[in-house]
Write a protein that holds these residues in place. Structure first.
Motif, PDB file in Angstrom:
ATOM      1  N   GLU A   1    -114.277 -88.371  13.256  1.00  0.00           N
ATOM      2  CA  GLU A   1    -115.304 -88.898  12.366  1.00  0.00           C
ATOM      3  C   GLU A   1    -115.232 -90.418  12.288  1.00  0.00           C
ATOM      4  OE1 GLU A   1    -115.978 -87.076   8.581  1.00  0.00           O
ATOM      5  OE2 GLU A   1    -115.224 -85.130   9.256  1.00  0.00           O
ATOM      6  N   VAL A   2    -114.028 -90.947  12.296  1.00  0.00           N
ATOM      7  CA  VAL A   2    -113.860 -92.400  12.263  1.00  0.00           C
ATOM      8  C   VAL A   2    -114.410 -93.014  13.546  1.00  0.00           C
ATOM      9  CG1 VAL A   2    -112.154 -94.265  12.276  1.00  0.00           C
ATOM     10  CG2 VAL A   2    -111.887 -92.335  10.706  1.00  0.00           C
ATOM     11  N   ALA A   3    -114.037 -92.441  14.691  1.00  0.00           N
ATOM     12  CA  ALA A   3    -114.493 -92.980  15.975  1.00  0.00           C
ATOM     13  C   ALA A   3    -116.008 -92.915  16.110  1.00  0.00           C
ATOM     14  CB  ALA A   3    -113.827 -92.219  17.119  1.00  0.00           C
ATOM     15  N   LEU A   4    -116.618 -91.826  15.641  1.00  0.00           N
ATOM     16  CA  LEU A   4    -118.067 -91.685  15.740  1.00  0.00           C
ATOM     17  C   LEU A   4    -118.798 -92.607  14.772  1.00  0.00           C
ATOM     18  CD1 LEU A   4    -118.477 -87.827  16.194  1.00  0.00           C
ATOM     19  CD2 LEU A   4    -118.954 -89.613  17.884  1.00  0.00           C
ATOM     20  N   ALA A   5    -118.274 -92.759  13.552  1.00  0.00           N
ATOM     21  CA  ALA A   5    -118.911 -93.660  12.590  1.00  0.00           C
ATOM     22  C   ALA A   5    -118.871 -95.097  13.100  1.00  0.00           C
ATOM     23  CB  ALA A   5    -118.221 -93.552  11.235  1.00  0.00           C
ATOM     24  N   TRP A   6    -117.772 -95.463  13.769  1.00  0.00           N
ATOM     25  CA  TRP A   6    -117.651 -96.821  14.317  1.00  0.00           C
ATOM     26  C   TRP A   6    -118.718 -97.067  15.373  1.00  0.00           C
ATOM     27  CZ3 TRP A   6    -116.882 -98.922  19.125  1.00  0.00           C
ATOM     28  CH2 TRP A   6    -116.535-100.284  19.173  1.00  0.00           C
ATOM     29  N   ILE A   7    -118.852 -96.160  16.336  1.00  0.00           N
ATOM     30  CA  ILE A   7    -119.802 -96.376  17.429  1.00  0.00           C
ATOM     31  C   ILE A   7    -121.241 -96.236  16.950  1.00  0.00           C
ATOM     32  CG2 ILE A   7    -119.810 -93.972  18.257  1.00  0.00           C
ATOM     33  CD1 ILE A   7    -119.839 -97.069  20.486  1.00  0.00           C
ATOM     34  N   ARG A   8    -121.491 -95.329  16.028  1.00  0.00           N
ATOM     35  CA  ARG A   8    -122.848 -95.102  15.515  1.00  0.00           C
ATOM     36  C   ARG A   8    -123.431 -96.362  14.907  1.00  0.00           C
ATOM     37  NH1 ARG A   8    -122.179 -91.995  10.463  1.00  0.00           N
ATOM     38  NH2 ARG A   8    -122.001 -94.136   9.685  1.00  0.00           N
ATOM     39  N   ASP A   9    -122.593 -97.160  14.259  1.00  0.00           N
ATOM     40  CA  ASP A   9    -123.072 -98.323  13.532  1.00  0.00           C
ATOM     41  C   ASP A   9    -122.883 -99.634  14.288  1.00  0.00           C
ATOM     42  OD1 ASP A   9    -123.865 -96.678  11.460  1.00  0.00           O
ATOM     43  OD2 ASP A   9    -121.974 -96.878  10.373  1.00  0.00           O
ATOM     44  N   ARG A  10    -122.590 -99.574  15.589  1.00  0.00           N
ATOM     45  CA  ARG A  10    -122.506-100.797  16.386  1.00  0.00           C
ATOM     46  C   ARG A  10    -123.899-101.378  16.589  1.00  0.00           C
ATOM     47  NH1 ARG A  10    -118.091-103.229  16.090  1.00  0.00           N
ATOM     48  NH2 ARG A  10    -118.354-104.265  18.102  1.00  0.00           N
ATOM     49  N   PRO A  11    -124.044-102.702  16.547  1.00  0.00           N
ATOM     50  CA  PRO A  11    -125.355-103.318  16.788  1.00  0.00           C
ATOM     51  C   PRO A  11    -125.911-102.922  18.153  1.00  0.00           C
ATOM     52  CG  PRO A  11    -123.802-104.937  15.923  1.00  0.00           C
ATOM     53  CD  PRO A  11    -123.000-103.701  16.230  1.00  0.00           C
TER      54      PRO A  11
ATOM     55  N   SER B   1    -119.544 -86.556  10.682  1.00  0.00           N
ATOM     56  CA  SER B   1    -119.430 -88.019  10.680  1.00  0.00           C
ATOM     57  C   SER B   1    -120.670 -88.691  10.104  1.00  0.00           C
ATOM     58  CB  SER B   1    -119.203 -88.536  12.108  1.00  0.00           C
ATOM     59  OG  SER B   1    -120.349 -88.313  12.923  1.00  0.00           O
ATOM     60  N   GLU B   2    -121.778 -87.959  10.061  1.00  0.00           N
ATOM     61  CA  GLU B   2    -123.009 -88.513   9.496  1.00  0.00           C
ATOM     62  C   GLU B   2    -122.817 -88.932   8.040  1.00  0.00           C
ATOM     63  OE1 GLU B   2    -127.169 -89.506   9.149  1.00  0.00           O
ATOM     64  OE2 GLU B   2    -125.683 -89.453  10.741  1.00  0.00           O
ATOM     65  N   GLU B   3    -121.877 -88.299   7.357  1.00  0.00           N
ATOM     66  CA  GLU B   3    -121.651 -88.599   5.940  1.00  0.00           C
ATOM     67  C   GLU B   3    -120.693 -89.768   5.717  1.00  0.00           C
ATOM     68  OE1 GLU B   3    -120.179 -84.961   4.384  1.00  0.00           O
ATOM     69  OE2 GLU B   3    -121.910 -83.770   5.051  1.00  0.00           O
ATOM     70  N   LEU B   4    -120.117 -90.286   6.799  1.00  0.00           N
ATOM     71  CA  LEU B   4    -119.079 -91.314   6.671  1.00  0.00           C
ATOM     72  C   LEU B   4    -119.599 -92.695   7.037  1.00  0.00           C
ATOM     73  CD1 LEU B   4    -116.051 -92.082   6.283  1.00  0.00           C
ATOM     74  CD2 LEU B   4    -115.750 -91.607   8.732  1.00  0.00           C
ATOM     75  N   THR B   5    -119.344 -93.662   6.169  1.00  0.00           N
ATOM     76  CA  THR B   5    -119.567 -95.079   6.466  1.00  0.00           C
ATOM     77  C   THR B   5    -118.226 -95.780   6.339  1.00  0.00           C
ATOM     78  OG1 THR B   5    -121.838 -95.037   5.621  1.00  0.00           O
ATOM     79  CG2 THR B   5    -120.773 -97.194   5.811  1.00  0.00           C
ATOM     80  N   LEU B   6    -117.797 -96.450   7.379  1.00  0.00           N
ATOM     81  CA  LEU B   6    -116.481 -97.072   7.373  1.00  0.00           C
ATOM     82  C   LEU B   6    -116.447 -98.311   6.497  1.00  0.00           C
ATOM     83  CD1 LEU B   6    -115.484 -96.914  11.159  1.00  0.00           C
ATOM     84  CD2 LEU B   6    -114.834 -95.340   9.324  1.00  0.00           C
ATOM     85  N   PRO B   7    -115.404 -98.481   5.703  1.00  0.00           N
ATOM     86  CA  PRO B   7    -115.224 -99.734   4.968  1.00  0.00           C
ATOM     87  C   PRO B   7    -115.115-100.890   5.955  1.00  0.00           C
ATOM     88  CG  PRO B   7    -113.743 -98.033   4.141  1.00  0.00           C
ATOM     89  CD  PRO B   7    -114.342 -97.499   5.403  1.00  0.00           C
ATOM     90  N   ALA B   8    -115.569-102.059   5.526  1.00  0.00           N
ATOM     91  CA  ALA B   8    -115.596-103.230   6.415  1.00  0.00           C
ATOM     92  C   ALA B   8    -114.227-103.569   6.967  1.00  0.00           C
ATOM     93  CB  ALA B   8    -116.190-104.419   5.677  1.00  0.00           C
ATOM     94  N   GLU B   9    -113.191-103.410   6.150  1.00  0.00           N
ATOM     95  CA  GLU B   9    -111.857-103.794   6.616  1.00  0.00           C
ATOM     96  C   GLU B   9    -111.346-102.847   7.708  1.00  0.00           C
ATOM     97  OE1 GLU B   9    -111.340-101.584   2.606  1.00  0.00           O
ATOM     98  OE2 GLU B   9    -112.702-103.059   3.531  1.00  0.00           O
ATOM     99  N   ILE B  10    -111.726-101.578   7.637  1.00  0.00           N
ATOM    100  CA  ILE B  10    -111.325-100.637   8.685  1.00  0.00           C
ATOM    101  C   ILE B  10    -112.100-100.921   9.972  1.00  0.00           C
ATOM    102  CG2 ILE B  10    -111.459 -98.221   9.398  1.00  0.00           C
ATOM    103  CD1 ILE B  10    -110.550 -97.419   6.651  1.00  0.00           C
TER     104      ILE B  10
END
Length: 323
Positions: free
Chosen positions: A264-274, A295-304
């Motif tokens: 979920e972390v890996a997918l949230a990271w790539i999903r929100d790449r510019p 992973s659709e429910e997860l938004t990563l904190p900026a620091e992560i």
């Protein structure tokens, strides 16, 4: 599920796409049906396939499921053509090959058109204008609504996109399907900036680093994994090395802190790449897909996000970063 425009076009796609590379081979029709059902229930709309997936079996499975589970106009079908399946040509993006394989794909899919048709790889043996002419014909004949490229370099993508915008009436290149994940960020050097400038949306294949970012390979190779299969072991082996291990560990650490699985972390990271319109989820089983859809429910904190950016950063130099 959120919808996003695909590049600078009027086509809106769900921000998670459903991949079908294993359908008809490692994923049987019943499990494929379960995957599609879960994906549709989550609000997904974009199904990605190719004429070479299972030698056409993946497209046939999709075609068999359309009537059963969803109306044709409720989903977007993206397929690809241009990889040689026989003879001496590894890639064949000639007009004859492309249009012949498109017609065959439409028959397998049981539809008159695909929403997105992509050239699967650059063919240096065919003039690019011939390849692009085939894309124009597919659109003008109603067999494809939009067109794109896949696995092209930045200059190849830019040349194709520029050619298509040179004269009115040509079908614009609106999508570039590329490998992109925390383990493979090479497209950030030139492809992503070019795509942004040219109005092309990126569809990220293998967003979980060929499965390695799930963390399943930290203690060996599970017998039911891709790394243990005869036809996919080499595909996964690329990322079973020390640099990847350090990135995977960072993902695992972040996931532990957030109380979610690493994928979920890996997918949230790539999903929100510019520049990314959607990562393509290539699950082998329905259970794996359900986990990825969460992973659709997860938004990563900026620091992560920043920590993952740092540990997986690719080197930039001349000419991408001069001075």
């Amino acid at each position: 599920m959120q919808q996003r425009p695909l590049g600078r076009s009027g086509l809106a796609v769900s921000r998670l796409a459903l991949g079908t590379m294993t359908w008809g081979r490692d994923t049987d029709p019943d499990d494929a049906a379960a995957q599609l059902k879960f994906y549709l229930e989550a609000g997904g709309t974009l199904i990605d396939t190719a004429d070479v997936y299972g030698d056409g079996d993946a497209e046939s499975v999709i075609g068999s499921l359309l009537d059963q589970l969803v109306a044709r106009d409720q989903v977007l079908i993206a397929t690809k053509a241009g990889l040689g399946t026989s003879g001496h040509r590894r890639r064949d993006a000639s007009r004859g090959h492309l249009l012949r394989t498109l017609d065959a794909a439409l028959r397998r899919l049981g539809t008159d058109y695909v929403d997105l048709w992509q050239v699967h790889g650059y063919d240096g043996g065919t003039p690019l204008e011939e390849t692009l002419g085939a894309l124009d014909h597919a659109v003008s004949s109603g067999r494809a609504r939009y067109v794109g490229v896949s696995n092209f370099t930045a200059w190849q993508t830019a040349r194709a996109a520029t050619w298509q915008t040179a004269y009115p009436g040509r079908a614009p290149v609106v999508a570039a399907q590329m490998e992109y994940s925390l383990l493979e960020r090479g497209i950030e050097r030139e492809l992503l900036p070019a795509a942004s400038a040219l109005g092309i949306g990126v569809l990220a294949w293998s967003p979980l680093g060929r499965g390695v970012l799930t963390g399943k390979y930290r203690n060996g190779r599970p017998l039911d994994s891709r790394a243990a299969s005869a036809h996919l072991a080499a595909f996964v082996q690329t990322y079973l090395e020390p640099r990847s291990s350090s990135i995977v560990q960072a993902v695992v650490t972040a996931a532990s802190g957030l109380g979610v699985p690493p994928l979920e972390v890996a997918l949230a990271w790539i999903r929100d790449r510019p520049g990314v319109a959607a990562p393509i989820l290539g699950a082998r089983t329905a259970g794996q897909l359900q986990g990825a859809l969460r992973s659709e429910e997860l938004t990563l904190p900026a620091e992560i996000t920043q920590a993952l950016d740092d540990v997986s950063a690719v080197p930039f130099g001349y000419p991408e970063r001069d001075g």
